[in-house]
Design a protein around this motif. Structure first.
Motif, mmCIF file in Angstrom:
data_model
loop_
_atom_site.group_PDB
_atom_site.id
_atom_site.type_symbol
_atom_site.label_atom_id
_atom_site.label_comp_id
_atom_site.label_asym_id
_atom_site.label_seq_id
_atom_site.Cartn_x
_atom_site.Cartn_y
_atom_site.Cartn_z
ATOM 1 N N GLY A 1 52.465 49.212 49.995
ATOM 2 C CA GLY A 1 51.078 48.962 49.604
ATOM 3 C C GLY A 1 50.916 49.347 48.152
ATOM 4 O O GLY A 1 51.608 48.825 47.295
ATOM 5 N N ARG A 2 50.001 50.327 47.878
ATOM 6 C CA ARG A 2 49.919 50.731 46.471
ATOM 7 C C ARG A 2 50.603 52.075 46.203
ATOM 8 O O ARG A 2 50.556 52.628 45.112
ATOM 9 C CB ARG A 2 48.511 50.643 45.884
ATOM 10 N N ARG A 3 51.294 52.581 47.235
ATOM 11 C CA ARG A 3 51.988 53.846 47.043
ATOM 12 C C ARG A 3 53.456 53.602 46.753
ATOM 13 O O ARG A 3 54.116 52.806 47.401
ATOM 14 C CB ARG A 3 51.823 54.721 48.293
ATOM 15 N N VAL A 4 53.956 54.326 45.770
ATOM 16 C CA VAL A 4 55.344 54.151 45.352
ATOM 17 C C VAL A 4 56.132 55.404 45.734
ATOM 18 O O VAL A 4 55.678 56.521 45.493
ATOM 19 C CB VAL A 4 55.423 53.942 43.822
ATOM 20 N N ASP B 1 45.409 48.151 33.653
ATOM 21 C CA ASP B 1 45.946 49.490 33.937
ATOM 22 C C ASP B 1 45.629 49.959 35.370
ATOM 23 O O ASP B 1 45.366 51.141 35.605
ATOM 24 C CB ASP B 1 45.405 50.517 32.926
ATOM 25 N N THR B 2 45.674 49.021 36.321
ATOM 26 C CA THR B 2 45.275 49.327 37.700
ATOM 27 C C THR B 2 46.412 49.285 38.724
ATOM 28 O O THR B 2 46.186 49.595 39.892
ATOM 29 C CB THR B 2 44.198 48.323 38.174
ATOM 30 N N GLY B 3 47.616 48.904 38.336
ATOM 31 C CA GLY B 3 48.686 48.701 39.314
ATOM 32 C C GLY B 3 49.234 50.003 39.899
ATOM 33 O O GLY B 3 48.917 51.101 39.429
ATOM 34 N N PRO B 4 50.055 49.885 40.952
ATOM 35 C CA PRO B 4 50.631 51.062 41.617
ATOM 36 C C PRO B 4 51.389 51.979 40.648
ATOM 37 O O PRO B 4 52.196 51.526 39.838
ATOM 38 C CB PRO B 4 51.606 50.440 42.625
ATOM 39 N N ILE B 5 51.113 53.285 40.785
ATOM 40 C CA ILE B 5 51.679 54.278 39.866
ATOM 41 C C ILE B 5 53.093 54.672 40.291
ATOM 42 O O ILE B 5 53.327 55.056 41.438
ATOM 43 C CB ILE B 5 50.762 55.516 39.806
#
Ligand code: GRF
Length: 200
Positions: free
Chosen positions: A193-196, A144-148
């Motif tokens: 990156g990790r921002r959607v 449950d760690t992937g990009p939101i």
């Protein structure tokens, strides 16, 4: 967008997605539903809808990696381009994820990064937060760690039990998950990156 849905249990999110597609709200097609549990109600519900529904037994494979590869192969064979986890209770490793880069999504019944893992609704209720909700995110190798991609919020009421809170969150899950699949099908979701970000 050709999608594959992975399930392990009840199947209510799968149903919500299938309903949204059936009534033309989401431009996607369910190529296959795959379960890692033979007794999953989701399999029965999928078959009743005339969807292709497969049980892939983890016990038939010598390792987690071998299972991941078989699962990826099954989905590839069906032409799946987006993998949708809907109550799928296994962690997916590199062997699977490398086959579907940025194309595996999950729904989790809390406002991540709070309360990852099992029984998220009960964790939130026990902690005493005043708001909780659900999160749709890209899947990485963590839990449950992937990009939101998107979240929906619900209040926690004084009279709630873990069960009434879970029910309130589930209503939002059934609304949010099809919506996110629609955005992805329309090519409106971009990862930096990790921002959607979401194009309007
Ligand atoms: C949902 O609460 C979902 O957020 C979590 O597992 C549950 C699956 O329920 N990942 P269902 O099988 O879709 O009814």
């Amino acid at each position: 967008l050709p999608i594959g849905i992975l399930v392990s249990g009840r199947g209510s999110n799968m149903e919500a997605i299938a309903d949204a597609i059936a009534c033309g709200r989401v431009p996607a097609r369910i190529q296959v539903v795959v379960s890692d549990r033979r007794e999953a109600r989701a399999l029965e519900l999928a078959r009743r809808r005339g969807l292709k529904a497969l049980y892939l037994a983890p016990g038939d494979y010598p390792s987690r990696q071998a299972y991941d590869r078989a699962l990826a192969e099954t989905l590839k064979k069906e032409g799946v381009e987006l993998v949708v986890l809907a109550g799928f209770m296994r962690l997916l490793g590199r062997d699977f994820l490398d086959q579907f880069p940025n194309a595996v999504i999950n729904i989790h019944p809390s406002l991540l990064p709070a309360f990852p893992g099992l029984n998220a609704q009960r964790q939130a209720w026990e902690y005493g937060v005043k708001f909780s909700g659900c999160t749709v995110h890209f899947v990485d190798a963590g839990m449950d760690t992937g990009p939101i991609i998107a979240q929906a919020v619900v209040p926690v009421k004084d009279e709630d039990t873990p069960e009434t809170l879970a029910a309130r969150i589930l209503v939002e899950e059934h609304r949010l998950y099809p919506e996110v699949i629609k955005w992805l099908a329309e090519g409106r979701v971009t990862l930096h990156g990790r921002r959607v970000s979401l194009k309007i």
